[in-house]
Design an enzyme around this catalytic site. Structure first.
Site, PDB file in Angstrom:
ATOM      1  N   GLY A 190      65.763  46.893  10.466  1.00 25.75           N
ATOM      2  CA  GLY A 190      65.876  46.002   9.322  1.00 25.75           C
ATOM      3  C   GLY A 190      67.274  45.852   8.758  1.00 25.75           C
ATOM      4  O   GLY A 190      67.482  45.065   7.832  1.00 25.75           O
ATOM      5  N   LYS A 191      68.257  46.572   9.307  1.00 22.91           N
ATOM      6  CA  LYS A 191      69.627  46.468   8.803  1.00 22.91           C
ATOM      7  C   LYS A 191      70.235  45.120   9.204  1.00 22.91           C
ATOM      8  O   LYS A 191      69.738  44.424  10.092  1.00 22.91           O
ATOM      9  CB  LYS A 191      70.493  47.606   9.337  1.00 22.91           C
ATOM     10  CG  LYS A 191      69.977  49.001   9.028  1.00 22.91           C
ATOM     11  CD  LYS A 191      69.882  49.269   7.536  1.00 22.91           C
ATOM     12  CE  LYS A 191      69.504  50.725   7.280  1.00 22.91           C
ATOM     13  NZ  LYS A 191      69.277  50.996   5.840  1.00 22.91           N
ATOM     14  N   ASN A 192      71.362  44.783   8.567  1.00 29.72           N
ATOM     15  CA  ASN A 192      72.036  43.520   8.907  1.00 29.72           C
ATOM     16  C   ASN A 192      72.407  43.466  10.386  1.00 29.72           C
ATOM     17  O   ASN A 192      72.372  42.412  11.009  1.00 29.72           O
ATOM     18  CB  ASN A 192      73.284  43.348   8.050  1.00 29.72           C
ATOM     19  CG  ASN A 192      72.961  43.037   6.604  1.00 29.72           C
ATOM     20  OD1 ASN A 192      71.883  43.379   6.109  1.00 29.72           O
ATOM     21  ND2 ASN A 192      73.880  42.388   5.908  1.00 29.72           N
TER      22      ASN A 192
END
Length: 373
Positions: A190-192
């Site tokens: 879910g990180k950038n």
């Protein structure tokens, strides 16, 4: 309309064919650990960060732990961070045997307060063996690194930047790793910049620290399979994750600009409403891993949004100093008033690069109507 908090699949069409082709090649050549994909990713990511060295590892928590070990921090040492962060920041400290302690945050940016940091150091410097500071780059905005580094230099302290939410962020034109001894990254999906599973990395301009971190991540060895210079860990990034990250890294700036535009739309929609929108320093580039607002009756609003098929999050509802895991530190409610107030008011709205104007309008209209009702 049902709106999720995050929709990872929206970006997959852009990269699907390239990713599948790369994964097939890795399967065909059976090089699942180490190899060219890891080497190339480390070079490309260090270039992206404008830092000399990157060291791939298993996840973001390991990255912090490895950085601490590389800096020779352990039993008898104290490391300062903030209570307004995910527990990984703090548990990495205790995992190496050091003591974790907290200072409060700035009410506008939600990042470490330099004033509280120096106040803590002055109060405890004669009683504790303070060795390092871990400022957290939160929600996509960097901590006040010029001020933090000034304090660190004054008291001869090491600095590890927790950049799990700061891929591509800047302050004064410099990004994570250009300030501290290390910056650590998570590539949780879910990180950038997210992998297709767990993965992490450290970046540093110090060649010696990079070599030591490399050894720590791979059983204490460096280029010789059965020669172990030190005791280390098994925290290696899988080749498939490196391959995926190399592909996604090419699109990170594009996705970041899309996040920024979505944040600007939220700002405009919510202007002059009874909602506190994110504060961004004039000298900062905020990359909006999360778009976090402050509202009254937060829990009620979140519940009503859920009833209307809109997902929202809270990052984070219980400060670390009030977590059962840290009862032994002896903190009580009221010790970090800014963190405690913020934790009761913050709400993370849906945010991802491909979030549409129609979806944002629906989210904002629903929030405003629920607040009136």
């Amino acid at each position: 309309m049902s709106i999720p908090f995050m929709e990872l699949s929206d970006s997959y069409d852009l990269i699907y064919d390239e990713v599948m082709e790369k994964i097939k090649k890795i399967i065909d050549n059976t090089r699942f650990i180490g190899g060219k994909e890891i080497i190339k990713f480390e070079k490309e990511f260090s270039d992206y960060c404008n830092v000399k060295n990157a060291v791939a590892c298993g996840n973001g928590t390991d990255a912090i732990m490895i950085a601490l070990k590389a800096l020779d921090i352990g039993p008898g040492d104290t490391v300062i961070t903030v209570p307004h962060t995910f527990i990984a920041t703090a548990e990495a400290v205790t995992a190496v045997g050091a003591e974790v302690d907290f200072v409060d945050i700035d009410e506008k940016t939600y990042t470490m307060s330099p004033e509280k940091l120096e106040e803590y150091i002055e109060k405890n410097i004669d009683e504790k063996n303070i060795k390092a500071i871990i400022p957290v780059h939160l929600y996509g905005q960097m901590a006040d690194m010029p001020a933090v580094m000034e304090i660190a230099d004054k008291y001869d302290l090491k600095v590890i930047e927790d950049s799990a939410q700061g891929h591509g962020a800047q302050i004064d034109g410099m990004g994570p790793g250009e300030y501290g001894d290390f910056a650590t990254f998570s590539f949780y999906p879910g990180k950038n910049l997210g992998a297709f599973g767990d993965a992490g990395a450290l970046v540093t301009n110090d060649d010696g620290l990079a070599k030591k971190a490399k050894m720590l991540s791979n059983h204490g060895r460096y280029n010789e399979k059965y020669t172990h210079q030190i005791e280390g860990y098994n925290s290696r990034m899988d080749s498939i994750q490196a391959a995926v990250l190399r592909i996604k890294l090419k699109y990170l700036d594009q996705w970041t600009e899309m996040r920024i535009k979505n944040a600007e739309k939220y700002d405009e929609f919510l202007k002059d409403k009874d909602i506190v929108t994110p504060f961004v320093r004039d000298d900062s580039k905020h990359v909006y891993h999360l778009y976090v607002v402050r509202v009254n009756d937060r829990d009620e609003l979140k519940s009503k949004l859920k009833d209307n098929n809109i997902s929202a999050g809270i990052h984070y509802p219980i400060p670390l100093h009030l977590q059962p895991a840290y009862n032994y530190l002896g903190y009580k409610k009221g010790d970090f008033p800014v963190t405690e107030q913020v934790s009761e008011e913050i709400l993370s709205l849906p945010m991802w690069p491909e979030l549409t104007s129609k979806e944002q309008t629906e989210i904002v209209d629903k929030i405003l109507s629920l607040q009136k009702g």
